[in-house]
Motif scaffolding. Structure first.
Motif, PDB file in Angstrom:
ATOM      1  N   GLY A  85       2.722   6.335   6.831  1.00  0.00           N
ATOM      2  CA  GLY A  85       3.349   5.448   5.996  1.00  0.00           C
ATOM      3  C   GLY A  85       3.899   5.932   4.945  1.00  0.00           C
ATOM      4  N   GLY A  86       3.264   6.307   3.972  1.00  0.00           N
ATOM      5  CA  GLY A  86       3.235   5.812   2.904  1.00  0.00           C
ATOM      6  C   GLY A  86       3.239   7.419   2.158  1.00  0.00           C
ATOM      7  N   MET A  87       2.590   8.328   3.078  1.00  0.00           N
ATOM      8  CA  MET A  87       3.604   9.824   2.360  1.00  0.00           C
ATOM      9  C   MET A  87       3.945  10.507   3.513  1.00  0.00           C
ATOM     10  SD  MET A  87       0.758  11.044   0.636  1.00  0.00           S
ATOM     11  CE  MET A  87       1.134  12.389   0.594  1.00  0.00           C
ATOM     12  N   THR A  88       4.413   9.726   4.126  1.00  0.00           N
ATOM     13  CA  THR A  88       5.948  11.003   4.415  1.00  0.00           C
ATOM     14  C   THR A  88       6.811   9.605   3.463  1.00  0.00           C
ATOM     15  OG1 THR A  88       5.330   9.489   6.979  1.00  0.00           O
ATOM     16  CG2 THR A  88       8.062  10.147   6.547  1.00  0.00           C
ATOM     17  N   ILE A  89       7.286   8.533   3.511  1.00  0.00           N
ATOM     18  CA  ILE A  89       8.250   8.824   2.357  1.00  0.00           C
ATOM     19  C   ILE A  89       7.707   9.433   0.938  1.00  0.00           C
ATOM     20  CG2 ILE A  89       9.118   6.692   0.295  1.00  0.00           C
ATOM     21  CD1 ILE A  89       7.440   4.709   2.694  1.00  0.00           C
ATOM     22  N   VAL A  90       6.397   9.845   0.450  1.00  0.00           N
ATOM     23  CA  VAL A  90       6.126  10.594  -0.597  1.00  0.00           C
ATOM     24  C   VAL A  90       7.170  12.330   0.115  1.00  0.00           C
ATOM     25  CG1 VAL A  90       4.975  12.352  -2.229  1.00  0.00           C
ATOM     26  CG2 VAL A  90       4.507   9.598  -1.893  1.00  0.00           C
ATOM     27  N   GLY A  91       6.563  12.207   0.920  1.00  0.00           N
ATOM     28  CA  GLY A  91       7.331  13.838   1.582  1.00  0.00           C
ATOM     29  C   GLY A  91       8.484  13.827   1.545  1.00  0.00           C
ATOM     30  N   ILE A  92       9.392  12.716   1.720  1.00  0.00           N
ATOM     31  CA  ILE A  92      11.017  13.337   1.673  1.00  0.00           C
ATOM     32  C   ILE A  92      11.671  13.294   0.242  1.00  0.00           C
ATOM     33  CG2 ILE A  92      12.454  11.589   2.315  1.00  0.00           C
ATOM     34  CD1 ILE A  92      11.682  10.683   4.726  1.00  0.00           C
ATOM     35  N   ASP A  93      10.951  12.640  -0.497  1.00  0.00           N
ATOM     36  CA  ASP A  93      11.300  12.186  -1.797  1.00  0.00           C
ATOM     37  C   ASP A  93      11.246  14.237  -2.064  1.00  0.00           C
ATOM     38  OD1 ASP A  93      12.520   9.997  -1.388  1.00  0.00           O
ATOM     39  OD2 ASP A  93      11.240   8.967  -3.137  1.00  0.00           O
ATOM     40  N   PHE A  94       9.678  14.073  -2.162  1.00  0.00           N
ATOM     41  CA  PHE A  94       9.446  15.384  -2.476  1.00  0.00           C
ATOM     42  C   PHE A  94      10.670  16.242  -2.416  1.00  0.00           C
ATOM     43  CE2 PHE A  94       6.744  19.409  -2.525  1.00  0.00           C
ATOM     44  CZ  PHE A  94       6.939  19.833  -3.650  1.00  0.00           C
ATOM     45  N   ARG A  95      10.970  16.843  -1.298  1.00  0.00           N
ATOM     46  CA  ARG A  95      11.719  17.142  -0.113  1.00  0.00           C
ATOM     47  C   ARG A  95      13.103  17.238  -1.043  1.00  0.00           C
ATOM     48  NH1 ARG A  95      13.353  15.195   5.064  1.00  0.00           N
ATOM     49  NH2 ARG A  95      15.112  14.126   3.703  1.00  0.00           N
ATOM     50  N   MET A 124       1.255  -1.464  -0.369  1.00  0.00           N
ATOM     51  CA  MET A 124      -0.066   0.154   0.220  1.00  0.00           C
ATOM     52  C   MET A 124       0.818   1.106   0.088  1.00  0.00           C
ATOM     53  SD  MET A 124      -3.148  -0.876   2.360  1.00  0.00           S
ATOM     54  CE  MET A 124      -3.648   0.577   2.361  1.00  0.00           C
ATOM     55  N   GLN A 125       2.230   1.456   0.894  1.00  0.00           N
ATOM     56  CA  GLN A 125       2.851   2.155   0.967  1.00  0.00           C
ATOM     57  C   GLN A 125       3.431   2.546  -0.804  1.00  0.00           C
ATOM     58  OE1 GLN A 125       6.142   1.077   3.929  1.00  0.00           O
ATOM     59  NE2 GLN A 125       4.644   2.383   5.384  1.00  0.00           N
ATOM     60  N   ASP A 126       3.764   1.640  -0.793  1.00  0.00           N
ATOM     61  CA  ASP A 126       4.388   1.463  -3.171  1.00  0.00           C
ATOM     62  C   ASP A 126       3.482   2.045  -3.778  1.00  0.00           C
ATOM     63  OD1 ASP A 126       7.092   0.264  -2.009  1.00  0.00           O
ATOM     64  OD2 ASP A 126       6.243  -1.725  -2.393  1.00  0.00           O
ATOM     65  N   ASP A 127       1.965   1.782  -3.702  1.00  0.00           N
ATOM     66  CA  ASP A 127       0.931   1.881  -4.413  1.00  0.00           C
ATOM     67  C   ASP A 127       0.342   3.526  -3.882  1.00  0.00           C
ATOM     68  OD1 ASP A 127       0.845  -0.218  -5.122  1.00  0.00           O
ATOM     69  OD2 ASP A 127      -1.009  -1.179  -4.238  1.00  0.00           O
ATOM     70  N   LEU A 128       0.513   4.059  -2.809  1.00  0.00           N
ATOM     71  CA  LEU A 128       0.192   5.189  -2.839  1.00  0.00           C
ATOM     72  C   LEU A 128       1.188   6.378  -3.112  1.00  0.00           C
ATOM     73  CD1 LEU A 128      -1.045   7.318  -0.802  1.00  0.00           C
ATOM     74  CD2 LEU A 128       0.339   6.768   1.205  1.00  0.00           C
ATOM     75  N   TYR A 129       2.770   5.290  -3.246  1.00  0.00           N
ATOM     76  CA  TYR A 129       4.024   6.789  -3.829  1.00  0.00           C
ATOM     77  C   TYR A 129       3.746   6.778  -5.407  1.00  0.00           C
ATOM     78  CZ  TYR A 129       8.319   7.678  -4.732  1.00  0.00           C
ATOM     79  OH  TYR A 129      10.076   7.962  -4.838  1.00  0.00           O
ATOM     80  N   ASP A 130       3.038   5.579  -5.731  1.00  0.00           N
ATOM     81  CA  ASP A 130       2.339   5.750  -7.875  1.00  0.00           C
ATOM     82  C   ASP A 130       1.080   6.718  -7.380  1.00  0.00           C
ATOM     83  OD1 ASP A 130       5.033   4.506  -7.910  1.00  0.00           O
ATOM     84  OD2 ASP A 130       4.387   2.129  -7.729  1.00  0.00           O
ATOM     85  N   GLY A 131       0.629   6.683  -6.336  1.00  0.00           N
ATOM     86  CA  GLY A 131      -0.639   7.576  -6.952  1.00  0.00           C
ATOM     87  C   GLY A 131      -2.153   6.727  -7.737  1.00  0.00           C
TER      88      GLY A 131
END
Length: 239
Positions: free
Chosen positions: A57-67, A21-28
């Motif tokens: 958890g997934g959005m935290t990874i998205v946030g880090i990679d956006f930053r 799900m974290q991966d799916d969230l990352y992929d939108g």
């Protein structure tokens, strides 16, 4: 293909499903997120755990990679939209169980300014981090901010501006809060392309956030400090 995906999600154990799900969230992938949320709920997961582990958890990874410049605004908006799909299922359940939000934020673009992509991104990312967000929209005057503060009693006030001509209005809002002796009741975060830390300091804001990922990190930091000082701190008023 979607049938295969459906089978795959259900065949995963909890730990694998959270990771997927974290991966799916990352992929939108909104449909997959909604399905994953429902599967975990069917398996007896508490709504708050579904929110914090796969989604936050997934959005935290998205946030880090956006930053860090690995992801860009369109991809983050897709991820945030997928998060919204999951949140739509969880929100009523969270309200029923009385799960504690990370904190509450009122946010809006200041008077004279109609730019909202940055503000929308911050709203979505804050929701993704578990905050309760009240988005006032664009072109917000002092009264609109003050009414929202009075009604919603948030922890944080967020103001956004993209035009140099509208930046000074942030000071109008903060000065009015000072006049009414409510400035210290809220953490004030400001953001927008033309702003910087010096400007934020000059107008009396608590912090300047250069993008949505920084806004989330800053808000979390303030909330953890606030919780730590609560027993004896100024924020210990009970509504």
């Amino acid at each position: 293909m979607s049938d295969q995906d459906d089978l795959d999600l259900r065949s995963l154990d909890d730990e694998e499903l959270v990771k997927q799900m974290q991966d799916d969230l990352y992929d939108g992938l909104k449909d997959e997120i909604e399905e994953g949320v429902n599967i975990l709920l069917e398996r007896g997961w508490a709504p708050y755990d579904v929110l914090t582990q796969p989604l936050v958890g997934g959005m935290t990874i998205v946030g880090i990679d956006f930053r860090d410049g690995i992801l860009f605004v369109p991809e983050v908006l897709l991820a945030a939209n997928a998060m919204k799909g999951g949140m739509a299922i969880l929100r009523p359940l969270l309200a029923e169980t009385g799960a504690p939000p990370m904190g509450k934020m009122v946010i809006g673009t200041v008077k004279g300014d109609i730019h909202d992509i940055g503000k929308n991104l911050v709203s979505m990312m804050m929701e993704g981090a578990g905050f309760d967000v009240i988005d006032l929209g664009i072109n917000c005057d002092v009264d609109k901010y003050l009414e929202a503060l009075d009604e919603h009693k948030p922890d944080i006030l967020g103001m956004s501006a993209l035009l140099t001509t509208t930046m000074p209005y942030m000071k109008v809002v903060i000065d009015t809060m000072k006049e009414k002796n409510i400035r210290d009741d809220y953490v004030v975060l400001v953001g927008g392309a033309p702003l910087n830390e010096t400007f934020a300091e000059a107008i009396g804001a608590d912090s300047y956030c250069r993008d949505a990922a920084v806004a989330v990190e800053t808000a979390k930091d303030y909330m953890s400090r606030r919780h730590n000082q609560r027993p004896g701190g100024m924020s210990s008023t009970v509504n």
